[in-house]
Enzyme design. Structure first.
Site, PDB file in Angstrom:
ATOM      1  N   ARG A 186     -24.519 -37.143  -3.594  1.00  0.00           N
ATOM      2  CA  ARG A 186     -24.605 -35.643  -3.782  1.00  0.00           C
ATOM      3  C   ARG A 186     -24.279 -35.139  -5.133  1.00  0.00           C
ATOM      4  O   ARG A 186     -24.690 -34.040  -5.572  1.00  0.00           O
ATOM      5  CB  ARG A 186     -23.639 -35.003  -2.620  1.00  0.00           C
ATOM      6  CG  ARG A 186     -23.478 -33.566  -2.447  1.00  0.00           C
ATOM      7  CD  ARG A 186     -23.002 -33.484  -1.124  1.00  0.00           C
ATOM      8  NE  ARG A 186     -22.352 -32.027  -1.041  1.00  0.00           N
ATOM      9  CZ  ARG A 186     -23.214 -30.888  -0.542  1.00  0.00           C
ATOM     10  NH1 ARG A 186     -24.572 -30.938  -0.148  1.00  0.00           N
ATOM     11  NH2 ARG A 186     -22.618 -29.832  -0.392  1.00  0.00           N
ATOM     12  N   HIS A 220     -20.876 -39.591  -1.110  1.00  0.00           N
ATOM     13  CA  HIS A 220     -21.011 -38.357  -1.721  1.00  0.00           C
ATOM     14  C   HIS A 220     -21.106 -38.479  -3.327  1.00  0.00           C
ATOM     15  O   HIS A 220     -21.690 -37.388  -3.802  1.00  0.00           O
ATOM     16  CB  HIS A 220     -19.488 -37.788  -1.647  1.00  0.00           C
ATOM     17  CG  HIS A 220     -19.449 -36.213  -1.422  1.00  0.00           C
ATOM     18  ND1 HIS A 220     -19.848 -35.470  -0.304  1.00  0.00           N
ATOM     19  CD2 HIS A 220     -19.113 -35.489  -2.542  1.00  0.00           C
ATOM     20  CE1 HIS A 220     -19.737 -34.349  -0.925  1.00  0.00           C
ATOM     21  NE2 HIS A 220     -19.213 -34.175  -2.119  1.00  0.00           N
ATOM     22  N   LYS A 258     -22.493 -27.773   7.377  1.00  0.00           N
ATOM     23  CA  LYS A 258     -21.185 -27.551   7.939  1.00  0.00           C
ATOM     24  C   LYS A 258     -21.250 -26.188   8.710  1.00  0.00           C
ATOM     25  O   LYS A 258     -21.780 -25.175   8.208  1.00  0.00           O
ATOM     26  CB  LYS A 258     -20.015 -27.426   6.664  1.00  0.00           C
ATOM     27  CG  LYS A 258     -19.674 -28.807   6.352  1.00  0.00           C
ATOM     28  CD  LYS A 258     -18.544 -28.894   5.255  1.00  0.00           C
ATOM     29  CE  LYS A 258     -18.225 -29.959   4.787  1.00  0.00           C
ATOM     30  NZ  LYS A 258     -16.948 -30.061   3.664  1.00  0.00           N
ATOM     31  N   TYR A 298     -19.031 -29.426 -10.170  1.00  0.00           N
ATOM     32  CA  TYR A 298     -20.116 -30.428 -10.580  1.00  0.00           C
ATOM     33  C   TYR A 298     -20.799 -30.314 -11.771  1.00  0.00           C
ATOM     34  O   TYR A 298     -21.675 -30.981 -12.274  1.00  0.00           O
ATOM     35  CB  TYR A 298     -21.197 -30.565  -9.530  1.00  0.00           C
ATOM     36  CG  TYR A 298     -20.731 -30.916  -7.919  1.00  0.00           C
ATOM     37  CD1 TYR A 298     -20.406 -32.286  -7.747  1.00  0.00           C
ATOM     38  CD2 TYR A 298     -20.648 -30.204  -7.106  1.00  0.00           C
ATOM     39  CE1 TYR A 298     -20.045 -32.828  -6.646  1.00  0.00           C
ATOM     40  CE2 TYR A 298     -20.076 -30.481  -5.764  1.00  0.00           C
ATOM     41  CZ  TYR A 298     -19.885 -31.846  -5.730  1.00  0.00           C
ATOM     42  OH  TYR A 298     -19.445 -32.357  -4.140  1.00  0.00           O
ATOM     43  N   HIS A 333     -22.840 -24.729  -0.336  1.00  0.00           N
ATOM     44  CA  HIS A 333     -21.217 -24.506  -0.642  1.00  0.00           C
ATOM     45  C   HIS A 333     -21.002 -22.988  -0.081  1.00  0.00           C
ATOM     46  O   HIS A 333     -21.851 -22.072  -0.223  1.00  0.00           O
ATOM     47  CB  HIS A 333     -21.173 -24.797  -2.126  1.00  0.00           C
ATOM     48  CG  HIS A 333     -21.186 -26.246  -2.575  1.00  0.00           C
ATOM     49  ND1 HIS A 333     -21.380 -26.660  -3.665  1.00  0.00           N
ATOM     50  CD2 HIS A 333     -20.727 -27.126  -1.662  1.00  0.00           C
ATOM     51  CE1 HIS A 333     -21.010 -27.666  -3.841  1.00  0.00           C
ATOM     52  NE2 HIS A 333     -20.840 -28.073  -2.593  1.00  0.00           N
ATOM     53  N   ARG A 353     -25.118 -34.066   2.316  1.00  0.00           N
ATOM     54  CA  ARG A 353     -24.126 -35.007   2.954  1.00  0.00           C
ATOM     55  C   ARG A 353     -24.630 -36.058   3.780  1.00  0.00           C
ATOM     56  O   ARG A 353     -25.686 -35.827   4.605  1.00  0.00           O
ATOM     57  CB  ARG A 353     -23.279 -33.941   3.669  1.00  0.00           C
ATOM     58  CG  ARG A 353     -22.631 -32.910   2.829  1.00  0.00           C
ATOM     59  CD  ARG A 353     -21.713 -31.912   3.536  1.00  0.00           C
ATOM     60  NE  ARG A 353     -21.230 -30.612   2.834  1.00  0.00           N
ATOM     61  CZ  ARG A 353     -21.803 -29.664   3.011  1.00  0.00           C
ATOM     62  NH1 ARG A 353     -22.814 -29.324   3.520  1.00  0.00           N
ATOM     63  NH2 ARG A 353     -21.279 -28.571   2.008  1.00  0.00           N
TER      64      ARG A 353
END
Length: 357
Positions: free
Chosen positions: A308, A305, A226, A340, A331, A200
């Site tokens: 990514r 993004h 995150k 994806y 994730h 990210r």
């Protein structure tokens, strides 16, 4: 047995939505009963006055929930979501959350749909408010979560909304920055780091020189994702070479505590030993070179993004294990990684090309 809602005093909220607290620089002993008066050594370490201590005790659980969200980006998004809901239903004080019903949320959801917000945005907004009401239940402030049972838009499990680049487009983007300038070498290293590792843009900007290091004889990146979660990702050979060349020219390879990617000029302060801004990664690197090679015109919604999404899609196309890709991308849920995975939707695999008359 039903829960009795907890009563709490109203505490004013600042215009930014943060807790209205300011810790003092100097500690003053508080007037406490002798039976609970702490010793001198305790008073010397105390950071709150008696009034501030009581103020924290009276903080409504609604504000506790907000203050406990660690990720700044999530906090901004959730603040907007709560503000959207409170404006719609007319909530003016924190304790009014206690009288909200499921009907309020159904009406709000219909309003969000009328405004033609994306299904993913509506799901996030409902998830934000559900998180708040779960916290209120845990604090015995309310008896149930009124968001439960509110139908949410279905997720599109076949395709992610962020477009991925084709192989030729990715190669063109990597080769776009000039190789004979400091900015060009930095931008080549940035694009390679994004395209080969699926970072990210916030993760890229947080990288420090020390985060590029050896683990079991293999060069890795230490990435803070995150929720301040740390993951270690092996560095692709091409990206490693480009980053090394950039550091040699930039000259900050020995500044282990400093940011890995830095501005090459700063017209306002002249300071160059600070990290890049996430917005500048898009404006000055990804968008600029995307326009240069014609990607912006060809790929609707192209953004940082997208790189990514390109890395994830490419890894899965080359039969990477989806659980490994999930860990690689940071994730929390593999269902996000599946967005994806386009292997079931490749045009060349369509039955159309199996028909033969």
């Amino acid at each position: 047995m039903s829960k009795t809602p907890r009563q709490s005093k109203t505490v004013p909220v600042t215009h930014q939505g943060e807790l209205p607290l300011a810790l003092p620089g100097r500690i003053e002993p508080a007037a406490l009963p002798e039976s609970v008066t702490p010793g001198p050594e305790t008073l010397s370490a105390r950071a709150l006055t008696a009034a501030e201590f009581q103020g924290l005790a009276d903080v409504p659980p609604e504000l506790e929930w907000f203050a406990n969200i660690a990720n700044a980006k999530t906090r901004r998004a959730y603040r907007q979501d709560v503000a959207d809901f409170t404006a719609f239903v007319g909530i003016a004080r924190p304790e009014e959350f206690r009288i909200v019903t499921r009907a309020h949320f159904i009406a709000w959801r219909k309003d969000l749909e009328r405004r033609e917000l994306a299904p993913s945005t509506i799901r996030r907004k409902l998830a934000a408010l559900s998180s708040l009401f779960d916290h209120l239940c845990e604090q015995n402030a309310i008896t149930h979560n009124p968001v439960n049972g509110v139908k949410r838009p279905k997720a599109n499990n076949n395709e992610g909304l962020t477009p991925a680049l084709g192989d030729a487009q990715a190669r063109a983007l990597l080769d776009a920055p000039p190789a004979n300038t400091l900015k060009g070498q930095r931008d080549r290293a940035i694009l390679a780091t994004l395209l080969y590792h699926g970072l990210r843009r916030e993760e890229l900007c947080k990288l420090r020189v020390r985060d590029l290091h050896q683990r079991e004889g293999v060069l890795h990146l230490r990435i803070e994702g995150k929720g301040e979660k740390i993951r270690f990702v092996p560095v692709a050979a091409k990206a490693a070479r480009l980053v090394k060349e950039y550091l040699e020219v930039a000259g900050h390879g020995d500044d282990l505590q400093g940011p890995l990617f830095r501005p090459v000029k700063n017209n306002s302060t002249g300071t160059l030993n600070k990290p890049l801004n996430p917005a500048s990664v898009y404006q000055e690197v990804v968008r600029r070179y995307g326009q240069q090679v014609g990607i912006n015109a060809d790929v609707h919604g192209f953004c940082v993004h997208s790189l990514r999404a390109t890395a994830a899609t490419n890894a899965l196309e080359h039969n990477a294990d989806i659980a490994k890709v999930q860990e690689w991308l940071g994730h929390a849920n593999v269902s996000t990684t599946r967005l994806y995975d386009k292997r079931k939707n490749r045009p060349e695999d369509s039955p159309t090309f199996r028909v033969d008359y």
